[in-house]
Structure formats: structure tokens, C-alpha cells
Scaffold this motif. Structure first.
Motif, short mmCIF file in Angstrom:
data_model
loop_
_atom_site.label_atom_id
_atom_site.label_comp_id
_atom_site.label_asym_id
_atom_site.label_seq_id
_atom_site.Cartn_x
_atom_site.Cartn_y
_atom_site.Cartn_z
N ASN A 1 -34.17 -56.63 -136.01
CA ASN A 1 -34.31 -55.99 -137.95
C ASN A 1 -33.73 -57.26 -138.47
N ALA A 2 -34.58 -57.52 -140.00
CA ALA A 2 -34.48 -58.79 -140.31
C ALA A 2 -33.45 -58.99 -140.85
N ARG B 279 -41.69 -55.73 -134.87
CA ARG B 279 -40.68 -56.63 -134.78
C ARG B 279 -40.64 -57.91 -133.83
N THR C 35 -44.14 -59.44 -134.98
CA THR C 35 -42.88 -60.46 -135.89
C THR C 35 -43.27 -61.50 -136.23
N THR D 64 -44.80 -65.29 -136.26
CA THR D 64 -43.43 -66.25 -137.81
C THR D 64 -42.94 -68.02 -137.44
N LEU E 195 -49.05 -62.10 -142.53
CA LEU E 195 -48.16 -61.00 -143.51
C LEU E 195 -47.56 -60.84 -144.29
N ASP E 196 -46.99 -59.86 -144.28
CA ASP E 196 -46.21 -60.21 -146.42
C ASP E 196 -45.52 -61.27 -146.51
N SER F 290 -43.02 -60.82 -148.70
CA SER F 290 -41.32 -60.32 -148.19
C SER F 290 -41.13 -60.20 -146.41
N THR F 291 -42.07 -60.00 -146.07
CA THR F 291 -41.70 -59.87 -144.80
C THR F 291 -41.31 -61.16 -143.79
N ARG G 249 -38.07 -62.58 -145.49
CA ARG G 249 -36.27 -61.70 -145.04
C ARG G 249 -35.93 -61.83 -143.75
N VAL G 250 -37.66 -62.67 -142.77
CA VAL G 250 -37.10 -63.03 -141.38
C VAL G 250 -36.55 -64.70 -142.13
#
Length: 394
Positions: free
Chosen positions: A19-20, A255, A258, A262, A296-297, A299-300, A303-304
Motif C-alpha cells: 500500500n502506497a 501493486r 507498479t 517505478t 503511470l499517473d 499521482s501514483t 504516493r509511491v
């Protein structure tokens, strides 16, 4: 949802707490900063809601004992991760209770709030003349409040007793400095310069759908005609739960994907740093760069990068460490602001402490080192690094 005869594919998959907004902290065996503050809860009459909020606030404190996380973010996190519905106002009222704990200044949201005391004159100076106080403009404060020289001297002595980092007052064995961050990525740099990395699985168990549920579904498929209505309803209910479990497992897999792409994009972009460990080698890189590279967005990526850590050959860093804006010189050359700040910090660290350099002189020295930046840029970066003006560096 498909028909009852359409059975999902069930397979166990290994998960990680990706979970980010998750961050794992492992404390040492000695009394921790958290435990020291937490032990004071029994001294106050609190509702269950207030206790839950205070416990979350304590866990959100920085190493110096200050609370720098916005209250609206805390409100969202309490609702999402702990199912606690608390408004910003309620959190702020509860924070005031925490700020009565020892040591003084705990839970303050900035230096000014930390230094405020019950002494009326000190309170006035910190509350109403904070800018003058930070810049040591005591003559202005003295004139504005009509203070004598003796009063100013007494106030200065009292202020020197105040601690802008209340968390540090608990000592080596009780401070948060004993905390350890469990990295989310393990990055290995080999002698030949090649780089590999992996997600840190930790002690995460394997996720799978219970065999009893899959057996029930198989029974339903093979003996649908001979089952009673209640048995069918029970099995349909079981199928719904299995679908949800499968979706959860798939979400964890997504997840992990992602996080993987990243981190891979960051390593590709900042390869020189991971090879050499030199902070000045960090290239200009913003969230949009990694978003474009991964698809990816933004915003993603944000958060990461805000809550994940990478263990490297050169230390453990939050992912946001690898991001840096760019500065374009008059000649059109693009430089990393991180690299410029490193050079500027080295200049300031090596200056004569009895005769610190002005921003104009720093700009000249930076130009001699190949960083042609203006005086106002020097001032801007100096302030961002928390370095005071020359007269306050003596």
C-alpha cells in the motif's frame, strides 16, 4: 459478475504490504520515543476516539518530536486505514491534549508553535515578532515592546533554554533515532557497474483461497441440478467471496508491478548515482519524467515516492531523494538543483566562520566552480537548505 458456472482461476500468490501509504518501523529493545509518550496516556481522561487519534498522532511525529503532516492528510489516513471518522477540528483539539505531554513542545507543527510558552512576554515575542526573533533583530523587538537592556538579556537567556527539537530531549536510548526503516527495495550494484534490484518481501505469507471454498464451488458446478435452494444460495455466497479474494490477490500483484516499474525507471534515470553514490551525479528528474517513462499517473508516482525506501550500496534513501528539479543557466545549460545545492553547501561548510560569505560572494565562488547562478538563486537555495544569512552564521 458472470454466471454461477463461470469459476475463477485460483492460485496462491505471494504478497507484500505495498500500500502506497504504508511504512513499517521497527523499534529497538530499549524504551522508544513512542513508548515514552504513549505511557502518558493513562494520565489523561480520554474517550476511545481521542485515544486512537493520539496514538496515530504519536506515530506520525518526526524524529525531532514535531508534527509536520497536515491534519487533513491525517484525517484521510484515519478514515481509510483505521475506519476512524475524525474531522480536522477534532484532530486539532486532540492534538492540543498531546501538546500537554512531556517533553514541552511535543506535537508542535512548526518552530514557532514549539517555542511558545506560558510566559506572557516570551509568548508575545514568539507569537507577534517571530520574523524579527528568527533574524535576531533584538533592537527592533526591544523598541517595539519598550524593553530595557536587562529585560532583553533575561529573555534571551530564557529562550536559549527552550528546545526546538523536543523529541531529542529524551536521550539516545529513548529518542526516535533508534528507529529503523525497513526498505521496500533492495538495490545491488555490482563491481562491473551493473545494477539489479528486488522487492523486499519480508515475512509476508502466501495468499491463497481456502480449499474448502474451492471444493464447495466444484460441488456446485458438478451437482447443480440436485441441490436445494438454500444450498445454492450458500454456494453462490461462497463464490462471491472467492471472487473478492481473487480480486484482492490480483490487486496486490498489480501493486507489486507498479512498484517494480517505478523503481526500474528511477534506476534507469539515475544510473550514475547508483553506480557511484555521488549525490552530485543525480540528474534533474521530476514526477512527470517517471510517469511518462512508466505510463503511470503522476499521482501514483507521487504516493509511491513519498513513503517508499530503497536500500542501496550507499545507504537507505526515500524514493523522493532521487527527484530533483533542473536549473537552466544563461547559456542554456541544464543542471540539477541537487548538484548545485551540494556545491553550495560545501562552500558554506568550508567558509571562515568568523567571516562568513555573503550571497554575492557565494555567487562569485559558485561561478568559479562552474555553476553560474545568480545571487537571488544562491539566496533561494540557501533558504531551502535551512542555512541562515551570513551575519547569522557567525
Amino acid at each position: 459478475m458472470g454466471s454461477d458456472d463461470e469459476l475463477p482461476v485460483y492460485e496462491g500468490r505471494r504478497q507484500q504490504q505495498n500500500n502506497a501509504d504504508y511504512e513499517e518501523i521497527v523499534y529497538g529493545d530499549t524504551v522508544s520515543f513512542y513508548d515514552k509518550i504513549h505511557s502518558q496516556l493513562a494520565e489523561h481522561e480520554l474517550t476511545d476516539q481521542q485515544r486512537d487519534i493520539i496514538e496515530y498522532l504519536i506515530g506520525s511525529l518526526d524524529d525531532d518530536g514535531l508534527l509536520r503532516k497536515p491534519l487533513d492528510s491525517i484525517s484521510d489516513e484515519l478514515a481509510i486505514y483505521h475506519n476512524i471518522d475524525a474531522s480536522e477540528q477534532e484532530i486539532e483539539e486532540t492534538l492540543k491534549i498531546l501538546q500537554d505531554f512531556d517533553p514541552a513542545g511535543i506535537g508542535a507543527r512548526n518552530l514557532q508553535e514549539c517555542l511558545l510558552t506560558k510566559n506572557a512576554l516570551l509568548h508575545t515575542i514568539i507569537a507577534d515578532y517571530f520574523e524579527e526573533f528568527k533574524k535576531k533583530h533584538w533592537k527592533k523587538i526591544q523598541a517595539a515592546l519598550n524593553l530595557s537592556d536587562e529585560q532583553v538579556e533575561t529573555i534571551q537567556k530564557e529562550i536559549r533554554k527552550l528546545n526546538p527539537k523536543p523529541g531529542a530531549s529524551m536521550g539516545e536510548t529513548q529518542g526516535r533515532n533508534i528507529q529503523q526503516i525497513t526498505p521496500d527495495f533492495i538495490v545491488d550494484t555490482n563491481d562491473d557497474g551493473s545494477i539489479s534490484f528486488s522487492l523486499n518481501n519480508g515475512q509476508i505469507p502466501e495468499l491463497y483461497v481456502s480449499p474448502s471454498f474451492t471444493d464447495m464451488l466444484a460441488t456446485y458446478k458438478d451437482n447443480k441440478a440436485g441441490m436445494s435452494r438454500s444450498e445454492k444460495e450458500a454456494l453462490i455466497y461462497a463464490k462471491e467471496k472467492v471472487d473478492r479474494a481473487q480480486s484482492f490477490i490480483d490487486a496486490i500483484k498489480q501493486r507489486r508491478h507498479t512498484l517494480y516499474i517505478t523503481m526500474k525507471a528511477i534506476i534507469d534515470w539515475q544510473r550514475r548515482f547508483f553506480q557511484e553514490g555521488d549525490e552530485s551525479e543525480l540528474r534533474p528528474m521530476i514526477l512527470k519524467d517517471i510517469a511518462d517513462k512508466t505510463g503511470l499517473d503522476i499521482s501514483t508516482i507521487s504516493r509511491v515516492s513519498n513513503v517508499k525506501y530503497a536500500q542501496t550500496k550507499w545507504g537507505t534513501f526515500p524514493l523522493r531523494y532521487f527527484f530533483s528539479d533542473s536549473y537552466t543557466t544563461e547559456d542554456g545549460e541544464e543542471m540539477s538543483t541537487r548538484r548545485i545545492k551540494v556545491a553550495l553547501k560545501e562552500l558554506i561548510d568550508q567558509e571562515d566562520k568568523q567571516h562568513p560569505m555573503s550571497d554575492d560572494l557565494l555567487a562569485e565562488k559558485m561561478k568559479e566552480q562552474g555553476f553560474p547562478i545568480a545571487r537571488r538563486t544562491v539566496a533561494k537555495y540557501r533558504e531551502q537548505m535551512g542555512v541562515p544569512v551570513a551575519r547569522l552564521r557567525k
